[in-house]
Write a protein that holds these residues in place. Structure first.
Motif, PDB file in Angstrom:
ATOM      1  N   THR A  66       0.731  -1.209  -0.026  1.00 51.55           N
ATOM      2  CA  THR A  66      -0.276   0.107   0.238  1.00 51.55           C
ATOM      3  C   THR A  66       0.972   1.262   0.129  1.00 51.55           C
ATOM      4  O   THR A  66       0.520   2.271  -0.598  1.00 51.55           O
ATOM      5  CB  THR A  66      -0.866   0.086   1.190  1.00 51.55           C
ATOM      6  OG1 THR A  66      -1.663  -1.284   1.610  1.00 51.55           O
ATOM      7  CG2 THR A  66      -2.028   1.124   1.148  1.00 51.55           C
ATOM      8  N   MET A  67       1.952   1.136   0.894  1.00 52.01           N
ATOM      9  CA  MET A  67       2.678   2.272   0.883  1.00 52.01           C
ATOM     10  C   MET A  67       3.658   2.541  -0.302  1.00 52.01           C
ATOM     11  O   MET A  67       3.573   3.705  -0.923  1.00 52.01           O
ATOM     12  CB  MET A  67       3.895   2.180   1.930  1.00 52.01           C
ATOM     13  CG  MET A  67       3.030   2.209   3.396  1.00 52.01           C
ATOM     14  SD  MET A  67       4.443   1.789   4.606  1.00 52.01           S
ATOM     15  CE  MET A  67       5.271   2.954   4.772  1.00 52.01           C
ATOM     16  N   GLN A  68       3.979   1.530  -1.293  1.00 51.22           N
ATOM     17  CA  GLN A  68       4.468   1.516  -2.381  1.00 51.22           C
ATOM     18  C   GLN A  68       3.559   2.277  -3.556  1.00 51.22           C
ATOM     19  O   GLN A  68       4.123   2.954  -4.534  1.00 51.22           O
ATOM     20  CB  GLN A  68       5.121   0.256  -2.882  1.00 51.22           C
ATOM     21  CG  GLN A  68       6.290  -0.252  -1.919  1.00 51.22           C
ATOM     22  CD  GLN A  68       6.704  -1.608  -2.362  1.00 51.22           C
ATOM     23  OE1 GLN A  68       7.163  -1.678  -3.790  1.00 51.22           O
ATOM     24  NE2 GLN A  68       6.640  -2.491  -1.578  1.00 51.22           N
ATOM     25  N   LEU A  69       2.432   1.871  -3.383  1.00 48.02           N
ATOM     26  CA  LEU A  69       1.357   2.227  -4.302  1.00 48.02           C
ATOM     27  C   LEU A  69       1.040   3.769  -4.241  1.00 48.02           C
ATOM     28  O   LEU A  69       1.052   4.305  -5.127  1.00 48.02           O
ATOM     29  CB  LEU A  69      -0.059   1.219  -4.048  1.00 48.02           C
ATOM     30  CG  LEU A  69      -0.292   0.238  -4.956  1.00 48.02           C
ATOM     31  CD1 LEU A  69      -1.532  -0.371  -4.454  1.00 48.02           C
ATOM     32  CD2 LEU A  69      -0.150   0.613  -6.527  1.00 48.02           C
ATOM     33  N   VAL A  70       0.969   4.303  -2.858  1.00 50.59           N
ATOM     34  CA  VAL A  70       0.819   5.495  -2.620  1.00 50.59           C
ATOM     35  C   VAL A  70       1.765   6.290  -3.069  1.00 50.59           C
ATOM     36  O   VAL A  70       1.611   7.497  -3.626  1.00 50.59           O
ATOM     37  CB  VAL A  70       0.301   5.711  -1.122  1.00 50.59           C
ATOM     38  CG1 VAL A  70       0.285   7.207  -0.674  1.00 50.59           C
ATOM     39  CG2 VAL A  70      -1.037   5.126  -0.825  1.00 50.59           C
ATOM     40  N   LYS A  71       3.071   6.052  -3.080  1.00 46.75           N
ATOM     41  CA  LYS A  71       4.271   6.664  -3.303  1.00 46.75           C
ATOM     42  C   LYS A  71       4.169   7.020  -4.873  1.00 46.75           C
ATOM     43  O   LYS A  71       4.411   7.988  -5.254  1.00 46.75           O
ATOM     44  CB  LYS A  71       5.527   6.093  -2.665  1.00 46.75           C
ATOM     45  CG  LYS A  71       6.580   6.864  -3.208  1.00 46.75           C
ATOM     46  CD  LYS A  71       7.792   5.847  -2.706  1.00 46.75           C
ATOM     47  CE  LYS A  71       8.323   4.661  -3.195  1.00 46.75           C
ATOM     48  NZ  LYS A  71       9.229   3.796  -2.815  1.00 46.75           N
ATOM     49  N   ASN A  72       3.774   5.872  -5.573  1.00 45.79           N
ATOM     50  CA  ASN A  72       3.907   6.154  -7.075  1.00 45.79           C
ATOM     51  C   ASN A  72       2.735   6.356  -7.755  1.00 45.79           C
ATOM     52  O   ASN A  72       2.810   7.079  -8.722  1.00 45.79           O
ATOM     53  CB  ASN A  72       4.129   4.621  -7.526  1.00 45.79           C
ATOM     54  CG  ASN A  72       5.572   3.900  -7.489  1.00 45.79           C
ATOM     55  OD1 ASN A  72       6.461   4.524  -8.037  1.00 45.79           O
ATOM     56  ND2 ASN A  72       5.727   3.215  -6.623  1.00 45.79           N
ATOM     57  N   VAL A  73       1.546   6.268  -6.903  1.00 50.21           N
ATOM     58  CA  VAL A  73       0.190   6.993  -7.753  1.00 50.21           C
ATOM     59  C   VAL A  73      -0.085   8.225  -7.410  1.00 50.21           C
ATOM     60  O   VAL A  73      -0.419   9.035  -8.151  1.00 50.21           O
ATOM     61  CB  VAL A  73      -0.992   6.096  -7.419  1.00 50.21           C
ATOM     62  CG1 VAL A  73      -2.427   6.480  -7.840  1.00 50.21           C
ATOM     63  CG2 VAL A  73      -0.646   4.477  -7.916  1.00 50.21           C
TER      64      VAL A  73
END
Length: 651
Positions: A494-501
């Motif tokens: 989730t943290m990786q997604l938020v960072k990228n999106v």
């Protein structure tokens, strides 16, 4: 009778001699002062390579010293300091005890110029090795005593700052080649411990008028000061832009401090720091100006022999939100032990989101919420026992709801949206994450082996946690502190997604805070289902140079569709997600996977068996053996890998 007469004559003789000596000392006081001053200045000149000159040095009385025509010039450098005249009155009984305390001062024409031309500066002697070596050889190692050190520094400050006095024509200049900052004070007046001054600041073509007021009470051990610009203008801090590329402005800055000496060599500092109308701009922080309406720190700091502590009675006011931080630093046998904690009981949720500085949390600007929040944080680091590190962070909610999104719809991942990939901060590709993109692959069309391999490599508990894994963050902190660099991040999917999106690519503390808040909002409010988040993740992940999404990755390496991947191929693809641009490092010169990949393959295969996707017997036979048949094969031919692939530990 004769005996008494002889004693009287003796006493009178001694008294007369003492009187003559005192008269002689008094009459020759200026000569003695100049002799002492010349010895000290000669030592300083030889130590630091300076030329110190004064036209006249005179001791007007037993407690009054006057200097005219003082100059300090470093060897083969521009003049650092000139002073026309200064008259200082000292406290006599303090001098007898060896303490220096100024009662009154009159100073005129002080000019200090810090000048640097190319790489040569007239102040570089302050940082010369001679000074460090001299101190190292002449001062024995002593045990740290922070309360004593700080008390000594404050005594020096209070001793030099008088109860009454006037400084006229004070000028301080910093010049580097063609750029300069000039501070000019026509008159700085101190009367009955209260001071005020007009300050003129000129930086290149910008001119500002400031005003400083305050109070310094030596007896009460108290200091207050306030700084603001005249004409209802903002103060713009000079030098910051040239040195750091930042712009910092504010309306008013206030600071106060009171010192208390407690029992057992304990020292307590109480005070307040306040700023209003603060604006900060730096491209590393935000592409927009960061604005803080008001910020205030009311602090109590306890200082011991080996400890520095910010007491939990300290209050931080940040726009609409208020909390009580606790900080403690203790040094034992050359090793530090740090503790930080915050416990904030239930408060209106909108106080938090309404207090976020404008320009810093761009995705959350304008968000409206209801309900209540409570927060607990603890970080305890003992550098003598890093494995004992404690990390706790929990934001609780009660009847929480998002009433209105801010600048960004945080639920956008639930539907098709356009994703933009970045390289070195620049956009390189944009594509929709949904059926309209020909390479989009629904989750149920991806091999379960690949889905589980990536999950076990990146975030095995993804479907069970709420966006954060405190234990993973704790382990990452321990490892980073052990290797003394940022090697692990403890990020969930989730943290990786938020960072990228959602976020920009600027790496800073503020972005991590925004990332944490968005993760919490998405997971707490279930703005996007776990299944859809994982589907997005597998379709935007980078699997090689400019290779995005599992459909492109399957074709690039194996000329297959994502549903056709084998166990060995799935584990390989999972291994390169942390360092997709360096996938060639996993291969030997013959184009086969390196033998050191066996540990990683064994780890993931074991986890696949535990999840029931393969049998234990099959897991035992899994080896890093794949055949690259897609376009990636062209990248492997004739290339010597730079280093080995990431190990399971690095994942």
């Amino acid at each position: 009778m004769k005996k008494n007469s002889k004693q009287s004559i003796l006493l009178l003789s001694i008294g007369g001699i003492l009187f003559i000596c005192l008269v002689g000392v008094y009459l020759s006081r200026s000569i003695l002062l100049r002799s002492i001053a010349n010895k000290r200045t000669t030592h300083i000149e030889q130590t630091y390579g300076l030329h110190i000159h004064y036209e006249n040095l005179e001791m007007c009385s037993l407690n009054e010293v006057s200097i005219q025509g003082l100059s300090v010039v470093p060897e083969q450098r521009d003049t650092l300091l000139t002073l026309q005249t200064v008259n200082v009155k000292l406290t006599p009984w303090k001098l007898l005890k060896g303490n220096f305390e100024v009662r009154n001062i009159r100073m005129d024409g002080l000019t200090i110029a810090f000048i640097k031309r190319d790489s040569v500066a007239n102040y570089d002697f302050l940082f010369s090795k001679r000074q460090c070596q001299s101190e190292a050889t002449t001062k024995p190692a002593t045990e740290s005593n922070y309360s004593h050190r700080i008390d000594r520094i404050l005594n020096l400050i209070y001793g030099f700052l008088p109860e009454n006095g006037q400084l006229t024509q004070l000028n301080i200049t910093e010049r580097k080649d063609n750029n300069f900052v000039a501070l000019s004070i026509p008159a700085f007046t101190i009367e009955d411990n209260r001071f005020q001054s007009a300050i003129k600041i000129k930086e290149d073509t910008l001119t500002q008028q400031w005003k400083a007021t305050g109070e310094l009470n030596r007896k009460a051990r108290m200091l207050k000061t306030e700084l603001f610009a005249t004409g209802k203008k903002k103060i713009s801090l000079p030098y910051i832009n040239r040195r750091f590329g930042a712009e910092v402005t504010f309306d008013t800055l206030y600071y106060s401090m009171t010192e208390e000496n407690l029992a057992n060599n304990q020292l307590r500092l109480n005070g307040k720091a306040r700023v209003s109308g603060l604006d900060i701009f730096h491209k590393a922080l935000s592409p927009e100006v960061i604005h803080l309406d008001r910020g205030q720190l009311t602090y109590q700091m306890n200082i011991g022999n080996h400890t520095l502590e910010l007491d939990s009675t300290t209050t931080v006011l940040f726009n609409k939100i208020q909390f009580h931080p606790y900080l403690r630093a203790e040094k034992k046998e050359a090793q530090w032990h740090f503790t930080a904690a915050i416990d904030k009981s239930w408060f209106p949720a909108d106080d938090l989101f309404g207090s976020l500085p404008k320009g810093l949390f761009s995705n959350l600007e304008g968000i409206k919420t209801r309900g209540e929040l409570a927060y607990h944080f603890l970080l305890d680091i003992d550098f003598a026992q890093l494995d004992s590190l404690r990390f706790e962070s929990e934001l609780k909610e009660k009847d929480f709801r998002i009433m209105e999104y801010g600048a960004t719809p945080l639920s956008k991942m639930s539907e098709e949206f356009t994703y933009t990939a970045y390289e070195n901060g620049m956009p390189v590709r944009s594509f929709p994450i949904g059926p309209s993109w020909e390479h989009f692959t629904p989750l149920d069309s991806i091999s379960p082996l690949l889905r589980m391999s990536v999950m076990q490599s990146e975030d095995g508990a993804f479907f069970y946690h709420k966006g954060f894994l405190p234990d993973a963050i704790r382990e990452a902190l321990i490892y980073d502190l052990q290797v003394k660099r940022f090697a692990r991040g403890g990020s969930t999917i989730t943290m990786q997604l938020v960072k990228n999106v959602f976020l920009n690519r600027n790496k800073n503390f503020a972005r991590k805070l925004e990332e944490a808040l968005i993760v919490w909002l998405i997971e707490t409010e279930r703005l996007t289902s776990k299944e859809r988040m994982y589907e997005v993740y597998l379709n935007i992940a980078e699997w090689g140079p400019l290779i995005y999404g599992i459909r492109e990755a399957s074709a690039y390496y194996f000329n297959k569709r994502p549903s056709q991947l084998t166990t060995e191929e799935s584990i390989f693809l999972a291994s390169i997600i942390p360092k997709p641009k360096h996938f060639r490092n996993s291969f030997a010169e013959n184009g086969q996977l390196k033998k050191n990949m066996e540990g990683y393959y064994k780890l993931i295969a074991g986890r696949l068996a535990q999840k029931g996707l393969i049998s234990e017997i099959e897991a035992d036979t899994i080896r890093p053996d794949i055949q690259v048949t897609g376009d990636a094969l062209n990248s492997l031919v004739g290339d010597t890998p730079e280093s080995s692939s990431p190990t399971a530990e690095e994942q």
